[in-house]
Design a protein around this motif. Structure first.
Motif, PDB file in Angstrom:
ATOM      1  N   GLU A   1     -17.767 -19.664  -9.396  1.00  0.00           N
ATOM      2  CA  GLU A   1     -18.641 -20.504 -10.212  1.00  0.00           C
ATOM      3  C   GLU A   1     -20.041 -20.499  -9.613  1.00  0.00           C
ATOM      4  O   GLU A   1     -20.213 -20.540  -8.409  1.00  0.00           O
ATOM      5  N   HIS A   2     -21.041 -20.473 -10.483  1.00  0.00           N
ATOM      6  CA  HIS A   2     -22.411 -20.459 -10.002  1.00  0.00           C
ATOM      7  C   HIS A   2     -22.806 -21.781  -9.366  1.00  0.00           C
ATOM      8  O   HIS A   2     -23.574 -21.818  -8.415  1.00  0.00           O
ATOM      9  N   LEU A   3     -22.271 -22.856  -9.908  1.00  0.00           N
ATOM     10  CA  LEU A   3     -22.522 -24.208  -9.406  1.00  0.00           C
ATOM     11  C   LEU A   3     -24.020 -24.484  -9.280  1.00  0.00           C
ATOM     12  O   LEU A   3     -24.535 -24.798  -8.203  1.00  0.00           O
TER      13      LEU A   3
ATOM     14  N   PRO B   1     -25.834 -29.128 -14.677  1.00  0.00           N
ATOM     15  CA  PRO B   1     -25.005 -28.426 -15.669  1.00  0.00           C
ATOM     16  C   PRO B   1     -25.871 -27.826 -16.765  1.00  0.00           C
ATOM     17  O   PRO B   1     -27.034 -28.205 -16.950  1.00  0.00           O
TER      18      PRO B   1
ATOM     19  N   ARG C   1     -20.443 -31.975 -15.911  1.00  0.00           N
ATOM     20  CA  ARG C   1     -20.149 -31.013 -14.862  1.00  0.00           C
ATOM     21  C   ARG C   1     -18.776 -30.393 -15.080  1.00  0.00           C
ATOM     22  O   ARG C   1     -18.571 -29.201 -14.897  1.00  0.00           O
TER      23      ARG C   1
ATOM     24  N   ARG D   1     -13.857 -19.984   0.631  1.00  0.00           N
ATOM     25  CA  ARG D   1     -13.866 -21.394   0.278  1.00  0.00           C
ATOM     26  C   ARG D   1     -13.923 -21.638  -1.225  1.00  0.00           C
ATOM     27  O   ARG D   1     -13.307 -22.544  -1.765  1.00  0.00           O
ATOM     28  N   GLU D   2     -14.651 -20.830  -1.948  1.00  0.00           N
ATOM     29  CA  GLU D   2     -14.860 -21.098  -3.371  1.00  0.00           C
ATOM     30  C   GLU D   2     -13.746 -20.464  -4.181  1.00  0.00           C
ATOM     31  O   GLU D   2     -13.761 -19.283  -4.487  1.00  0.00           O
TER      32      GLU D   2
ATOM     33  N   ASP E   1      -8.460 -29.722 -12.724  1.00  0.00           N
ATOM     34  CA  ASP E   1      -8.934 -30.262 -11.444  1.00  0.00           C
ATOM     35  C   ASP E   1      -9.888 -29.314 -10.744  1.00  0.00           C
ATOM     36  O   ASP E   1     -10.324 -29.593  -9.631  1.00  0.00           O
TER      37      ASP E   1
ATOM     38  N   TYR F   1     -12.986 -28.373 -10.767  1.00  0.00           N
ATOM     39  CA  TYR F   1     -14.260 -28.729 -10.172  1.00  0.00           C
ATOM     40  C   TYR F   1     -14.074 -29.623  -8.949  1.00  0.00           C
ATOM     41  O   TYR F   1     -14.757 -29.469  -7.942  1.00  0.00           O
ATOM     42  N   ARG F   2     -13.149 -30.534  -9.028  1.00  0.00           N
ATOM     43  CA  ARG F   2     -12.964 -31.474  -7.909  1.00  0.00           C
ATOM     44  C   ARG F   2     -12.497 -30.761  -6.654  1.00  0.00           C
ATOM     45  O   ARG F   2     -12.640 -31.252  -5.563  1.00  0.00           O
ATOM     46  N   GLU F   3     -11.921 -29.594  -6.837  1.00  0.00           N
ATOM     47  CA  GLU F   3     -11.414 -28.871  -5.676  1.00  0.00           C
ATOM     48  C   GLU F   3     -12.313 -27.717  -5.257  1.00  0.00           C
ATOM     49  O   GLU F   3     -12.055 -27.080  -4.239  1.00  0.00           O
ATOM     50  N   TYR F   4     -13.332 -27.454  -6.022  1.00  0.00           N
ATOM     51  CA  TYR F   4     -14.175 -26.292  -5.736  1.00  0.00           C
ATOM     52  C   TYR F   4     -15.200 -26.672  -4.691  1.00  0.00           C
ATOM     53  O   TYR F   4     -15.953 -27.617  -4.877  1.00  0.00           O
ATOM     54  N   GLY F   5     -15.244 -25.953  -3.594  1.00  0.00           N
ATOM     55  CA  GLY F   5     -16.152 -26.378  -2.531  1.00  0.00           C
ATOM     56  C   GLY F   5     -17.077 -25.296  -2.074  1.00  0.00           C
ATOM     57  O   GLY F   5     -16.671 -24.164  -1.861  1.00  0.00           O
ATOM     58  N   LEU F   6     -18.332 -25.635  -1.926  1.00  0.00           N
ATOM     59  CA  LEU F   6     -19.250 -24.738  -1.237  1.00  0.00           C
ATOM     60  C   LEU F   6     -19.000 -24.902   0.261  1.00  0.00           C
ATOM     61  O   LEU F   6     -18.498 -25.925   0.708  1.00  0.00           O
TER      62      LEU F   6
ATOM     63  N   ILE G   1      -7.646 -17.133   0.936  1.00  0.00           N
ATOM     64  CA  ILE G   1      -7.220 -18.502   1.206  1.00  0.00           C
ATOM     65  C   ILE G   1      -6.084 -18.412   2.221  1.00  0.00           C
ATOM     66  O   ILE G   1      -4.966 -18.014   1.903  1.00  0.00           O
TER      67      ILE G   1
ATOM     68  N   PHE H   1     -24.799 -31.162  -1.427  1.00  0.00           N
ATOM     69  CA  PHE H   1     -24.434 -29.757  -1.644  1.00  0.00           C
ATOM     70  C   PHE H   1     -25.405 -29.121  -2.622  1.00  0.00           C
ATOM     71  O   PHE H   1     -25.612 -29.632  -3.713  1.00  0.00           O
TER      72      PHE H   1
ATOM     73  N   ARG I   1     -26.982 -24.946  -3.706  1.00  0.00           N
ATOM     74  CA  ARG I   1     -27.050 -23.510  -3.411  1.00  0.00           C
ATOM     75  C   ARG I   1     -28.355 -23.133  -2.703  1.00  0.00           C
ATOM     76  O   ARG I   1     -28.452 -22.057  -2.126  1.00  0.00           O
TER      77      ARG I   1
ATOM     78  N   ARG J   1     -11.594 -29.269  -0.031  1.00  0.00           N
ATOM     79  CA  ARG J   1     -11.970 -30.169  -1.098  1.00  0.00           C
ATOM     80  C   ARG J   1     -10.829 -30.484  -2.031  1.00  0.00           C
ATOM     81  O   ARG J   1     -10.983 -31.281  -2.928  1.00  0.00           O
ATOM     82  N   ALA J   2      -9.717 -29.841  -1.830  1.00  0.00           N
ATOM     83  CA  ALA J   2      -8.587 -30.127  -2.717  1.00  0.00           C
ATOM     84  C   ALA J   2      -8.266 -31.600  -2.615  1.00  0.00           C
ATOM     85  O   ALA J   2      -8.321 -32.181  -1.531  1.00  0.00           O
TER      86      ALA J   2
END
Lengths: 698, 162, 281
Positions: A157-159, A163, A244, A613-614, A626, A628-633, A688, B132, B134, C186-187
């Motif tokens: 995801e570009h994140l 949005p 988002r 990580r992403e 879920d 987005y809530r789990e996606y981390g930079l 992962i 956070f 980019r 983040r999970a």
């Protein structure tokens, strides 16, 4: 389309901050199914001031023009992915809109979606490209050893910090559209096509974009059409702003890829032939499929000069949300694969990866897949030497290899370490087929007060690019930097400089600014002020893909880079911890070292995050709820030291784009380091660790 | 419900549902657009404000929690001397967070310098991990914070010695 | 988030009285979990919230030689601000992984132990330490060993209708302290698992060992821990294999899916290996 005058909004206002009196908000009703025929859209009775807009309300064309694809602005009869827009609802209160959205019922007669893509059917193939150099079949026959590997890149995801969305409102007789886009004139073309009006009746003024990442090339145009439709049909300013969550689940993501490599080496381990099959899963729609696939194919041999090369590339359609461009475009997919493969070949032959590479390195004059020799110098030798010295690569690699070989006999719980290296090059101003028919224009004017105005629709993304443009102009005209301004982008005022992609801001736009300034300089003391100049770029030798070959020269120039990644791996869950990252770049002349370092450093952090990580799971054709809530930079607290070195340059060297180099070099370097630390075959990013451990244990 | 609180140094009052997010109240009722509303889960940090002196994500603060509290947003923070140190410090260090995350980065920096006038690099990175984006270049952000810390410390020494 | 009524008591007495009047009320303090999905059993019913953020009796940290006592509305940030000797290192590691510092300025220890979505964060390490929690309802109060907050099959049993007021955390020293969060950082808590191991040795004898694994259920067997305690360090292969065999049987009794058992046993094996590595030669 005459309307009351509205005062223009502040040019640098982010989209989410735009508030206009009487503005309507717009929400999207989406397909609940991956694939099927829409049989009913049941809209509840709407309160006064609220309106539903469907495909039937579109006065012009219900599809995205340009780029040769058929993407509906609003699905009418069929849906092709979960989340595909079907209906818009516009009104003054977002909470009421949300309730209405929940009440709208979309009935789809579902059909079996096609989600499989690694083994694909002919009907799924959106685009196919093949190119052959030399005689690969013969070379395989005579090879001493044939090696194979498959590498996968998952979606990401570009994140963006905001949005996606768009705003549209009338000013006088023009519809002004605001959205964060890398291609303002594409937005204009789409909106005018959807509304069935003349181009001059639509003006686009981009809002702040953040780091570009190639994710806002065409999709903002879809949302701009939505906002424009609402504005025209409701007669009010209209804004659509995805949440988002919506943005994460339904806007285009990075394409997934499978790169299957087969290499033939002789008895000395020298590579004589490489066969690459590249499969890109581009989701339901892929307007930039040709760009992605062609970039991927052109980079299939990476930094290696291979005399016999066969590349077959496929862009494959599936019933998932659109998957497409990301930083590094298609090149990132194949560079990860081929560089990781090169590291593995060297390691399996117990050769130092740098020394193995030196036998194969791409140099000026090396023959490209197009059959033409590379015109640019490459600096991989120098880059390799610098990286070796800066990171102490050879010593660390050697000692890690010794430890790795002994590891099976010890059960130490210490975190094992690894170090990896990879090279890559960034194609500047790539002349790819579907965008090559465009011409790019820049204008500059030396004003009476001896200030200079630069006029371009190119989106700078950050101050660094504008600094390059100004410094180019200043260098030619001798004007102080403070007296050089880049005009605000307004498609009514600036010329069409094409999409801001593939380093065109540096490779193309900067050159055009240079030419304008040279012209102005030549007339400066002969003509009265103001003096304006206009420069147009048309790709001279665009690529032409024919049956099994590609003709033309692939890019304006290349910039080369290399990366070393050192890490240790938590033995408990194989979670990597990056100890250090080193980058060495040959980007020609660096106009602003400060900006260049900052860009590379931020890109490196992103590239590392993408390595482990992403994680963006796509299951049953949809991005998980879920997700987005789990996606981390990668957080700043985890940021390693990032050392960046530039190769020396002359003032006469051209300025080249370098921002994508980390995405092209870091992943393979990471993979090599992780393989050394873990003894695992890292053939997928993101890696992962916990999934590997669980899988290993069975 | 009626929500009375102190916002950027002034007594304010508004009507809000008890469960309304503070980020939404600040943006919609008070037009404080420097508070971004993005992830709505406290993770991205773009909605950072201070609540009774502590940096918190405004998207996780319900309206009822704000009653009687003191809230400072980036708009309010911009009126303070501390903001100037931070702005000048970042400028001097040529560190430029993007317009989306700048407010949160500066507020976070202010919170850190209040607690640690001379923070070390790991502390800075840990603190700024609350935001956070980019655009983040770790080295330039660390330079920016250290430069701001230096300016702040000099000013405080000057005052102390006067 | 819909809240039909919010009660903000200013004393513990008021809070207890409010809860007595509204036994189905949701309790909150930091409020960081309020914006998660509305609990299914609340759907459609008036949502009454009792916010404890204004109750001073619930926000304190005190210490004796043997334990620290933390009020339930003490924030995670306040806990991390404690000096190293006042907060066990492994607990500190666990808390630091929760959210960002800004979230920890709001999130409370009591909230973390009471919200189903966050239960896996601090509960495993605190249970391993035999931390105690005080729950009050009306005039009654009880101290509960946190290990009692899991049922026979390892499922969480978070008390309802009571106010968690204090948590008492023993300050026992441990020679080995491991807390590994497994899964993406983040999970959300529901998709991660946590493995905790604590051990104490005394003159080359393992005097105490606690192993706790929490995914969707809690796995801890005091019986097996007791059987391992007293063994010489480094543990012999036989002792380790025996313990692993016992854990495998335990997993079967607890109904742990077969696919999860190898992972759990691998974690236990690694804990033993780390214990042995730290043992004097």
């Amino acid at each position: 389309m005459a309307r009351d005058r509205k005062s223009p909004l502040k040019a640098d206002l982010p989209l989410s901050d735009i508030r206009e009196e009487g503005m309507v908000h717009v929400v999207t009703v989406r397909s609940p199914s991956c694939r099927g025929r829409i049989t009913a859209v049941e809209v509840p009775r709407l309160p006064r001031g609220y309106r539903a807009l469907g495909a039937g309300d579109i006065p012009g064309e219900n599809q995205l023009p340009i780029l040769g694809t058929e993407i509906p602005i609003l699905a009418r009869d069929r849906v092709s992915y979960v989340g595909e827009p079907i209906l818009l609802v516009a009104g003054p209160d977002p909470d009421v809109l949300e309730r209405i959205r929940q009440e709208v019922r979309v009935v789809v007669l579902e059909e079996e979606p096609i989600l499989e893509w690694e083994s694909f059917s002919t009907e799924q193939v959106l685009l196919e490209r093949t190119a052959i150099l030399g005689d690969p079949d013969k070379a395989f026959e005579t090879a001493a050893e044939v090696l194979e590997a498959r590498f996968r890149t998952e979606s990401q995801e570009h994140l963006y910090p905001e949005p996606q969305g768009a705003f549209a409102a009338f000013e006088y007789d023009k519809l002004v559209v605001r959205c964060a886009t890398q291609w303002p004139f594409h937005v204009r073309a789409c909106v005018r096509s959807v509304l069935g009006v003349k181009p001059q009746e639509v003006v686009v003024r981009p809002t702040p974009l953040g780091v570009p990442m190639e994710g806002r090339l065409w999709y903002p145009s879809v949302l701009a059409c939505h906002a424009a439709l609402a504005a025209v049909l409701c007669g009010k300013p209209a804004r659509i702003l995805l949440s988002r969550d919506e943005d994460f689940r339904y806007t285009p993501k990075k394409a997934r890829s499978l790169v299957a490599l087969k290499a033939g080496v002789d008895s000395q381990g020298t590579l004589s032939v490489l066969d690459a099959k590249v499969v890109l899963n581009t989701g339901a729609y892929a307007p930039l499929a040709s760009e992605l696939l062609e970039q991927a194919c052109l980079h299939a041999a990476g930094s290696l000069a291979v005399p016999n090369l066969r590349v077959r590339g496929y862009a494959v359609r599936t019933h998932t949300p659109p998957l497409g461009a990301f930083s590094g475009m298609g090149a990132a997919h194949t560079l990860f694969a081929v560089e990781a493969f090169a590291n593995r070949i060297a390691r399996d032959r117990q050769e130092d990866p740098l020394e193995w590479r030196n036998r194969h390195i791409l140099r000026k004059g090396s023959v490209l897949i197009t059959g033409e020799p590379l015109r640019d110098r490459t600096s991989f030798d120098a880059i390799g030497q610098r990286l070796k010295a800066a990171s102490d690569f050879q010593r660390k690699y050697g000692s890690n290899e010794l430890i790795r070989k002994r590891r099976s006999t010890s059960r130490s719980e210490e975190a094992p370490r690894g170090i990896g290296i990879a090279f890559g090059y960034q194609a500047n101003g790539a002349s790819l087929t579907s965008l090559s028919s465009e011409s790019f224009t820049v204008e500059a004017t030396l004003n009476k007060d001896l200030s200079l105005s630069i006029s371009t629709s190119a989106i700078a993304g950050d101050e660094g690019i504008r600094a390059i443009w100004r410094s180019t102009a200043a260098g030619i005209l001798g004007i102080p930097l403070g007296r050089i301004a880049v005009s605000e982008v307004d498609t009514g005022d600036v010329p069409d400089s094409g999409p801001s992609v593939l380093s065109r801001n540096v490779a193309v736009v900067n050159k055009l600014i240079e030419r304008c300034c040279v012209t102005i300089r030549s007339r400066r003391f002969r003509s009265p002020l103001p003096i304006s100049a206009r420069s147009v770029h048309r790709p001279r030798n665009p690529l032409r893909w024919e049956k099994e070959s590609v003709k033309g020269y692939p890019f304006e120039s290349i910039s080369c880079g290399g990366a070393v990644v050192e890490l240790e791996m938590d033995p408990w869950n194989k979670e990597p911890r990056i100890l250090g990252t080193w980058l060495c770049v040959d980007g020609g002349r660096i106009a602003s070292e400060r900006f260049a370092r900052s860009t590379l450093s931020a890109s490196t952090l992103s590239a590392l995050g993408q390595c482990f990580r992403e994680r963006l799971p796509i299951e049953a054709g949809a991005v998980s709820v879920d997700g987005y809530r789990e996606y981390g930079l990668l957080s700043l607290a985890e940021a390693p030291t990032i050392e960046i070195e530039f190769l020396p340059w002359d003032e006469t060297d051209p300025i080249k784009g370098i921002g994508e180099l980390p995405f092209l070099c870091v992943p393979a370097a990471f993979a090599a380091a992780a393989e050394q630390a873990s003894d695992l075959a890292i053939d997928r990013i993101p890696f992962i660790g916990e999934e590997f451990v669980t899988g290993e244990l069975g | 419900m009626k929500v009375d609180f102190i916002l950027n140094g002034e007594d304010v009052s508004c009507q809000a549902d008890a469960g309304e997010r503070l980020s939404r109240i600040l943006r919609d009722t008070f037009s404080l657009l420097g508070v971004k509303e993005d992830c709505r889960s406290g993770h991205c940090g773009l909605c950072l404000v201070t609540l009774n002196g502590l940096a918190v994500p405004a998207c996780l603060v319900p309206a009822f929690r704000v009653r009687g509290a003191e809230v400072v947003t980036i708009e309010g923070f911009k009126q303070t001397e501390d903001y100037e140190y931070i702005r000048k410090g970042f400028e001097k260090a040529e560190a430029e967070p993007c317009e989306f995350c700048r407010g949160a980065v500066f507020l976070s920096t202010a919170a850190l310098l209040e607690e640690r006038p001379r923070p070390e690099t790991p502390e800075i990175l840990e603190n700024l991990s609350a935001v956070f984006c980019r655009c983040h270049d770790p080295e330039s952000l660390v330079r920016g914070v250290k430069s701001a810390a230096e300016l702040r410390a000099r000013r405080m020494n000057f005052r102390a010695n006067r | 988030m819909r809240i039909d009524e919010v009660i903000v008591p200013s004393t513990l007495g008021e809070a207890l009285a409010a809860l007595k009047r509204n036994p189905d009320a949701l309790l909150c303090a930091g409020g960081t979990e309020l914006f998660s999905d509305e609990p299914a059993d609340q759907a459609g019913r008036p949502r009454i919230l009792i916010s404890l953020h204004g109750v001073p009796e619930l926000r304190h940290i005190s210490r004796t030689d043997h334990y620290i006592e933390v009020g339930s509305t003490t924030t995670l940030g306040e806990l991390l601000a404690l000096k190293a000797e006042f907060l066990p290192g492994t607990l500190r590691t666990v808390i630091r992984r929760i959210g960002t510092y800004a979230v920890r300025n709001l999130a409370t220890l009591g909230g973390n132990l009471s919200a189903p979505g966050r239960f896996r964060d601090c509960f495993p390490i605190l249970a391993c330490m035999d931390a105690l929690a005080e729950y009050r309802q009306g005039a009654a109060s009880r101290w509960v060993n946190l290990n009692r907050l899991v049922g026979n099959r390892g499922t969480p049993l978070i008390p309802k209708g009571e106010i968690l007021t204090r948590i008492r955390i023993p300050l026992t020293g441990w020679d080995l302290g491991i807390a590994h969060k497994l899964g993406l950082p983040r999970a959300n808590s529901g998709k991660t698992s946590l493995f905790v191991a604590l051990a104490r040795t005394d003159k080359r004898v393992l005097s105490d060992i606690r192993l706790f694994y929490m995914s969707d259920r809690a796995l801890r067997s005091r019986e097996i821990e007791t059987s391992i305690a007293g063994k010489r360090i480094p543990l012999s292969s036989r002792d380790m294999e025996s313990a692993l065999g016992a854990y495998a049987s335990y997993c079967a009794r607890m109904g742990v899916p077969e696919s999860s058992v190898p992972r759990f046993l691998d974690l236990v094996r690694r804990a033993f290996a780390q214990l042995n590595e730290g043992a004097p030669a």
